[in-house]
Design a protein around this motif. Structure first.
Motif, mmCIF file in Angstrom:
data_model
loop_
_atom_site.group_PDB
_atom_site.id
_atom_site.type_symbol
_atom_site.label_atom_id
_atom_site.label_comp_id
_atom_site.label_asym_id
_atom_site.label_seq_id
_atom_site.Cartn_x
_atom_site.Cartn_y
_atom_site.Cartn_z
ATOM 1 N N ARG A 39 -8.634 3.849 -0.420
ATOM 2 C CA ARG A 39 -7.321 4.387 -0.089
ATOM 3 C C ARG A 39 -7.254 5.867 -0.442
ATOM 4 N N MET A 40 -6.782 6.628 0.512
ATOM 5 C CA MET A 40 -6.530 8.050 0.290
ATOM 6 C C MET A 40 -5.098 8.320 0.727
ATOM 7 N N ASN A 41 -4.168 7.893 -0.142
ATOM 8 C CA ASN A 41 -2.744 7.982 0.153
ATOM 9 C C ASN A 41 -2.421 7.154 1.391
ATOM 10 N N ARG A 42 -1.991 7.754 2.507
ATOM 11 C CA ARG A 42 -1.639 6.951 3.684
ATOM 12 C C ARG A 42 -2.849 6.346 4.378
ATOM 13 N N ILE A 43 -4.005 6.938 4.178
ATOM 14 C CA ILE A 43 -5.207 6.504 4.895
ATOM 15 C C ILE A 43 -5.921 5.385 4.130
ATOM 16 N N THR A 44 -6.228 4.304 4.838
ATOM 17 C CA THR A 44 -6.984 3.193 4.269
ATOM 18 C C THR A 44 -8.252 2.990 5.095
ATOM 19 N N ILE A 45 -9.391 2.932 4.403
ATOM 20 C CA ILE A 45 -10.673 2.686 5.054
ATOM 21 C C ILE A 45 -11.103 1.263 4.707
ATOM 22 N N ASP A 46 -11.169 0.419 5.692
ATOM 23 C CA ASP A 46 -11.563 -0.981 5.520
ATOM 24 C C ASP A 46 -13.064 -1.083 5.787
ATOM 25 N N LEU A 47 -13.838 -1.211 4.711
ATOM 26 C CA LEU A 47 -15.289 -1.220 4.844
ATOM 27 C C LEU A 47 -15.798 -2.504 5.485
ATOM 28 N N GLN A 48 -15.095 -3.600 5.249
ATOM 29 C CA GLN A 48 -15.557 -4.875 5.782
ATOM 30 C C GLN A 48 -15.341 -4.967 7.293
ATOM 31 N N ASN A 49 -14.169 -4.532 7.755
ATOM 32 C CA ASN A 49 -13.852 -4.634 9.178
ATOM 33 C C ASN A 49 -14.141 -3.346 9.949
ATOM 34 N N ILE A 50 -14.645 -2.336 9.224
ATOM 35 C CA ILE A 50 -15.003 -1.042 9.834
ATOM 36 C C ILE A 50 -13.802 -0.469 10.587
ATOM 37 N N GLU A 51 -12.707 -0.298 9.858
ATOM 38 C CA GLU A 51 -11.480 0.227 10.429
ATOM 39 C C GLU A 51 -10.873 1.288 9.525
ATOM 40 N N VAL A 52 -10.183 2.231 10.136
ATOM 41 C CA VAL A 52 -9.401 3.222 9.401
ATOM 42 C C VAL A 52 -7.976 3.139 9.914
ATOM 43 N N SER A 53 -6.999 3.077 9.003
ATOM 44 C CA SER A 53 -5.602 2.991 9.425
ATOM 45 C C SER A 53 -4.753 3.930 8.590
ATOM 46 N N ASP A 54 -3.582 4.262 9.138
ATOM 47 C CA ASP A 54 -2.642 5.127 8.428
ATOM 48 C C ASP A 54 -1.383 4.385 8.020
ATOM 49 N N GLY A 55 -1.456 3.055 7.998
ATOM 50 C CA GLY A 55 -0.308 2.246 7.642
ATOM 51 C C GLY A 55 0.530 1.829 8.829
ATOM 52 N N GLN A 56 0.346 2.512 9.962
ATOM 53 C CA GLN A 56 1.094 2.177 11.163
ATOM 54 C C GLN A 56 0.183 1.774 12.312
ATOM 55 N N SER A 57 -0.969 2.373 12.386
ATOM 56 C CA SER A 57 -1.890 2.082 13.483
ATOM 57 C C SER A 57 -3.325 2.247 13.014
ATOM 58 N N ARG A 88 6.856 -1.748 2.663
ATOM 59 C CA ARG A 88 5.786 -2.678 3.032
ATOM 60 C C ARG A 88 5.286 -2.416 4.449
ATOM 61 N N GLN A 89 6.155 -1.919 5.332
ATOM 62 C CA GLN A 89 5.728 -1.591 6.690
ATOM 63 C C GLN A 89 4.841 -0.354 6.733
ATOM 64 N N GLN A 90 5.017 0.528 5.753
ATOM 65 C CA GLN A 90 4.342 1.824 5.784
ATOM 66 C C GLN A 90 3.149 1.928 4.843
ATOM 67 N N PHE A 91 3.207 1.201 3.707
ATOM 68 C CA PHE A 91 2.217 1.409 2.659
ATOM 69 C C PHE A 91 1.745 0.071 2.091
ATOM 70 N N ASP A 92 0.501 0.050 1.665
ATOM 71 C CA ASP A 92 -0.055 -1.132 1.018
ATOM 72 C C ASP A 92 -0.177 -0.848 -0.478
ATOM 73 N N ILE A 93 0.966 -0.949 -1.179
ATOM 74 C CA ILE A 93 1.001 -0.671 -2.614
ATOM 75 C C ILE A 93 1.735 -1.810 -3.318
ATOM 76 N N PRO A 94 1.513 -1.998 -4.618
ATOM 77 C CA PRO A 94 2.266 -3.004 -5.372
ATOM 78 C C PRO A 94 3.736 -2.615 -5.467
ATOM 79 N N ILE A 95 4.620 -3.629 -5.442
ATOM 80 C CA ILE A 95 6.057 -3.401 -5.550
ATOM 81 C C ILE A 95 6.641 -4.369 -6.571
ATOM 82 N N ILE A 96 7.426 -3.814 -7.502
ATOM 83 C CA ILE A 96 8.157 -4.612 -8.485
ATOM 84 C C ILE A 96 9.645 -4.404 -8.243
ATOM 85 N N MET A 97 10.400 -5.498 -8.202
ATOM 86 C CA MET A 97 11.844 -5.417 -8.036
ATOM 87 C C MET A 97 12.529 -5.590 -9.386
#
Length: 225
Positions: A128-146, A68-77
């Motif tokens: 989403r392009m694997n680690r890279i997330t492009i937020d169109l609404q907030n005009i941000e690009v992140s790699d899961g950490q920064s 959860r700290q590194q990736f924004d993906i669904p998780i099932i336990m």
């Protein structure tokens, strides 16, 4: 094709889940403990994780928190524990769903499909392009950490290409879509911005690449897609 991480120390469970998921067209990446699961995620694009709670070296709760700290993906336990405190711990660590053993494989499959639908709706304003997330609404690009800071035109150019992975855009197309139909400058400005994007994302070649089709234009290829 969606990529699913299955982390469970029981080979019989892994074989059963792998059979059901593969039959539905998912690519399954297996790990027998939490430490191995982290290695899998570092080398492969993962769209959803299925984690057993009781695993050696790193249990499912700890692994869930790490993911959860590194990736924004669904998780099932997956767990044999159905007590409320155990479920609470899972949800606090960031799990999206909880399946108690023994379970019907088809039920797990239904839950996987439901989570993919839910995440697709939530992510309508993100790419989403694997680690890279492009937020169109907030005009941000992140790699899961920064957050990666991009000038506006570079952001718009990256977002335009990323919305249609594999699609070839000519320079003229990109000028019209990013700079506007009334732009009067040199269309080589596209080349300059592409060069800058490649430099900025040189360390993310395992996630995506911006490819040149000589004499025509550019396209983005996402790894594992």
């Amino acid at each position: 094709m969606k990529h699913v991480l299955l982390a469970d120390d029981d080979p019989n469970i892994r074989a059963l889940v792998r059979f059901v998921m593969t039959r539905e067209g998912y690519q399954v990446h297996e790990a027998q403990d939490g430490a191995e699961a982290i290695k899998v995620m570092n080398r492969s694009p993962i769209d959803l994780a299925i984690l057993d709670v009781m695993m050696p070296y790193m249990d499912g709760f700890e692994l869930c928190g790490h993911i959860r700290q590194q990736f924004d993906i669904p998780i099932i336990m997956l767990t044999a524990k159905d007590q409320l405190p155990d479920k609470e711990q899972g949800y606090l660590r960031g799990t999206d769903d909880y399946v108690t053993k023994p379970f019907e494989p088809e039920e797990l499959l239904f839950r996987v499909k439901a989570l993919f639908r839910r995440y697709n709706r939530i992510s309508s304003d993100t790419i989403r392009m694997n680690r890279i997330t492009i937020d169109l609404q907030n005009i941000e690009v992140s790699d899961g950490q920064s957050v990666l800071l991009l000038p506006m035109k570079e952001f718009e150019l990256l977002a335009q290409l990323a919305q249609y992975p594999g699609r070839l855009f000519s320079r003229e197309d990109l000028i019209r879509l990013v700079w506007g139909a009334d732009y009067e400058g040199d269309d080589r400005t596209v080349d300059v911005h592409i060069k800058r994007l490649r430099q900025r994302f040189a360390n993310y070649a395992d996630d995506f690449t911006i490819q040149t089709v000589r004499g025509i234009g550019y396209k983005i290829e996402v790894r594992g897609k």
